[in-house]
Scaffold this motif. Structure first.
Motif, PDB file in Angstrom:
ATOM      1  N   PHE A 191       0.791  -1.232   0.000  1.00 40.07           N
ATOM      2  CA  PHE A 191       0.000   0.000   0.000  1.00 40.07           C
ATOM      3  C   PHE A 191       0.821   1.279   0.000  1.00 40.07           C
ATOM      4  O   PHE A 191       0.447   2.266  -0.624  1.00 40.07           O
ATOM      5  CB  PHE A 191      -0.915   0.057   1.241  1.00 40.07           C
ATOM      6  N   LEU A 192       1.914   1.304   0.740  1.00 37.26           N
ATOM      7  CA  LEU A 192       2.533   2.559   1.143  1.00 37.26           C
ATOM      8  C   LEU A 192       3.765   2.963   0.350  1.00 37.26           C
ATOM      9  O   LEU A 192       4.229   4.098   0.474  1.00 37.26           O
ATOM     10  CB  LEU A 192       2.904   2.481   2.631  1.00 37.26           C
ATOM     11  N   ALA A 193       4.307   2.064  -0.468  1.00 37.20           N
ATOM     12  CA  ALA A 193       5.548   2.367  -1.188  1.00 37.20           C
ATOM     13  C   ALA A 193       5.388   3.564  -2.124  1.00 37.20           C
ATOM     14  O   ALA A 193       6.339   4.331  -2.337  1.00 37.20           O
ATOM     15  CB  ALA A 193       6.019   1.148  -1.973  1.00 37.20           C
ATOM     16  N   ASP A 194       4.189   3.750  -2.672  1.00 35.20           N
ATOM     17  CA  ASP A 194       3.955   4.858  -3.610  1.00 35.20           C
ATOM     18  C   ASP A 194       3.981   6.220  -2.936  1.00 35.20           C
ATOM     19  O   ASP A 194       4.026   7.251  -3.612  1.00 35.20           O
ATOM     20  CB  ASP A 194       2.605   4.682  -4.311  1.00 35.20           C
ATOM     21  N   TYR A 195       3.936   6.258  -1.590  1.00 31.95           N
ATOM     22  CA  TYR A 195       3.902   7.531  -0.874  1.00 31.95           C
ATOM     23  C   TYR A 195       5.284   7.974  -0.402  1.00 31.95           C
ATOM     24  O   TYR A 195       5.396   8.919   0.376  1.00 31.95           O
ATOM     25  CB  TYR A 195       2.955   7.429   0.322  1.00 31.95           C
TER      26      TYR A 195
END
Length: 252
Positions: free
Chosen positions: A92-96
């Motif tokens: 979920f969070l790698a793109d942020y």
């Protein structure tokens, strides 16, 4: 004192389940790193089973020990802290960018604080309630969230919600909200056959509809716990306060 062979096996057995739990956490990290999130979730569910067994085996064999408690906490930090945090970041969070790293770390940090607080207060907290959501419960929240996203592709377009979701379960762990352990529940004792049937039914549903049931069960447990707490807030106002104990220690 030299232990005889059966006694040595008895002491070895619960720690074996703890080690298996730790192994599941390590394997989950490897699966997450490779992008195999279904296997990463599945192996953590197996770890949760091992985690629920080791303590019961220790009590059944009379081999509870401080070493076992500390080993169990270290294992839980890997399986239900580091592994779900790493999985949530990759999925979920790698793109942020840095924000995603911080959110994933906050979950891991809260899990470590939850375990440290549990160990420090293990002789003070009533066995009827957990002080904050136990770290395996928070891990199930993240596991269920990943599984439901694997099943329903349309949910993947709203990944931003995942930041709030991960933070929500992180802060539940370090909160003072009481979560029922059901260890001394009068209802459970009174309706043992019904409870046994419900457990079997839940196991069957989880096996048949794993991707839906994990998130459904943990969400239901958390929701009802929060509703019960806010409706009976006065009852739990001082449940996790031990000022008298602290004053006695200072006076001594």
């Amino acid at each position: 004192m030299i232990l005889d062979t059966p006694k040595k096996v008895a002491f070895f057995l619960p720690n074996t389940f703890t080690a298996l739990n730790m192994g599941c956490g390590f394997a989950s990290i490897i699966f997450s790193w490779k992008g195999d999130f279904l296997s990463a979730c599945t192996i953590l569910l197996l770890g949760a089973i091992f985690d629920s067994v080791d303590g019961r085996v220790a009590r059944m064999t009379g081999t509870q020990s401080q070493f076992g408690e500390q080993f169990d906490s270290l294992s839980d930090l890997i399986s239900f802290g580091a592994a779900p945090s790493f999985m949530a970041y990759n999925y979920f969070l790698a793109d942020y960018g840095r924000l995603g790293i911080v959110v994933a770390f906050i979950y891991l940090l809260c899990g470590a604080l939850r375990l440290a607080r549990f160990n420090a207060n293990i002789t003070k907290v009533s066995s009827d309630y957990f002080q904050g959501l136990p770290i395996p419960g928070a891990a199930l929240g993240l596991i269920g969230y990943v599984l439901i996203h694997l099943e329903i592709e349309s949910l993947r377009t709203v990944k931003v919600i995942s930041i709030a979701y991960v933070l929500f379960y992180s802060f539940l762990m370090i909160s003072n909200i009481p979560f029922n352990s059901f260890k001394n529940s009068n209802w459970v004792k009174k309706y043992k056959k019904a409870v046994f049937f419900i457990i079997l039914l839940i196991i069957g549903l989880v096996i048949s509809y794993t991707k839906y049931m994990v998130v459904t069960l943990i969400t239901t447990y958390v929701a009802f716990s929060l509703i019960y707490f806010f409706k009976n807030k006065g009852k739990f106002e001082h449940i996790f306060e031990w000022s008298n104990d602290n004053e006695d220690e200072e006076d001594s």
